[in-house]
Write an enzyme that holds these catalytic residues in place. Sequence first.
Site, mmCIF file in Angstrom:
data_model
loop_
_atom_site.group_PDB
_atom_site.id
_atom_site.type_symbol
_atom_site.label_atom_id
_atom_site.label_comp_id
_atom_site.label_asym_id
_atom_site.label_seq_id
_atom_site.Cartn_x
_atom_site.Cartn_y
_atom_site.Cartn_z
ATOM 1 N N TYR A 56 0.940 -1.289 0.083
ATOM 2 C CA TYR A 56 -0.045 -0.025 0.082
ATOM 3 C C TYR A 56 0.790 1.241 -0.038
ATOM 4 C CZ TYR A 56 -3.649 -3.380 1.449
ATOM 5 O OH TYR A 56 -4.219 -4.617 1.721
ATOM 6 N N HIS A 141 0.127 -12.481 1.447
ATOM 7 C CA HIS A 141 -0.685 -11.482 0.574
ATOM 8 C C HIS A 141 -0.662 -11.869 -0.958
ATOM 9 C CE1 HIS A 141 -1.428 -6.790 -0.085
ATOM 10 N NE2 HIS A 141 -2.649 -7.395 -0.314
#
Length: 333
Positions: A56, A141
């Site tokens: 992010y 992830h």
Amino acid sequence: MRTSTLGHSPVRVTELAFGAAPLGNLFSAVSDDEASAALEAAWDVGIRYVDTAPHYGLGLSERRVGAALRDRPRDSYTVSSKVGRLLEPAPGGTGDDLANGFAVPATQRRVWDFSADGMRRSIDDSLKRLGLDRIDVVYLHDPDEHAAQALDEAYPALERLRGEGVVGAIGAGMNQSALLTRFVRDTDVDVVLLAGRYTLLDQDGLAELLPEAQRRGTGVVVGGAFNSGLLADPRPGATFDYAQAPDDLLQRALRMKAVCERHGVPLRAAALRFPFGHPAVSGVVVGMRSADEVRDAAAMIGSMIPDGLWDDLRGEGLLPESVPVPKAESPCA
């Protein structure tokens, strides 16, 4: 705000989690002051679980989360981050990272790495960016294209780190349910993060993942409850899974909105409460970029939804009869 424990771990989470992808400048820039105000508002409404990742904003989200939490009592909140993408310097990198969805300078590059060494390095790097002494929950992830290495190398490494007390709970986070189901069946993960596949519009996770998680006592955190926007504000041009929503889904969402309005309930509230109809669900992660969005999400998840609303959604063919729904109860927040 109510809390629950993730699987068999000691880690507790509030049922509403602050999704910090927007604080990595997802699609557009967020100032440091706006990010700080959003996290402050989250604390004020009782949110004590924050989810972030190196992906992010090339670490920007982690740095902002760490800065906001650093002076809070460490045992008073839960932070999750993710592993699988290492950040490497990109000498001479120019331009921005918008090709990957983030309005930040492209001074680093992401390197997929689900090796055992990659797990330790990723966690060490995240701890430095966060400025914290530990990460409470670590998710693999998006291991979609790296399933074998994630299962054979990354997962055992995380299991060892959990045993050493470096992390409190381990799991995997994906936008699909099939591989998550395999993690639940074949490993001892504490929790899975299922994004976009258990919503008012998409109950793919109900076929196998949620029943298996319930059977095994594995926690489930639901992300993407708005399917990236369509269930927050259904209108022409709204997005579903980060692309323009097909007309049939738009019309379905508009019909759901009409049912909700007949009961005096915002569609956003029904979308956030819906996942809790299944007993395996521990919490919902909502991406938020401003204090106003935080306060709105807290109000929505605290709404009381009458049983008649779910009955009408079923009656109009907008929800299958077999899908569990929450029971009407007093507001939770």
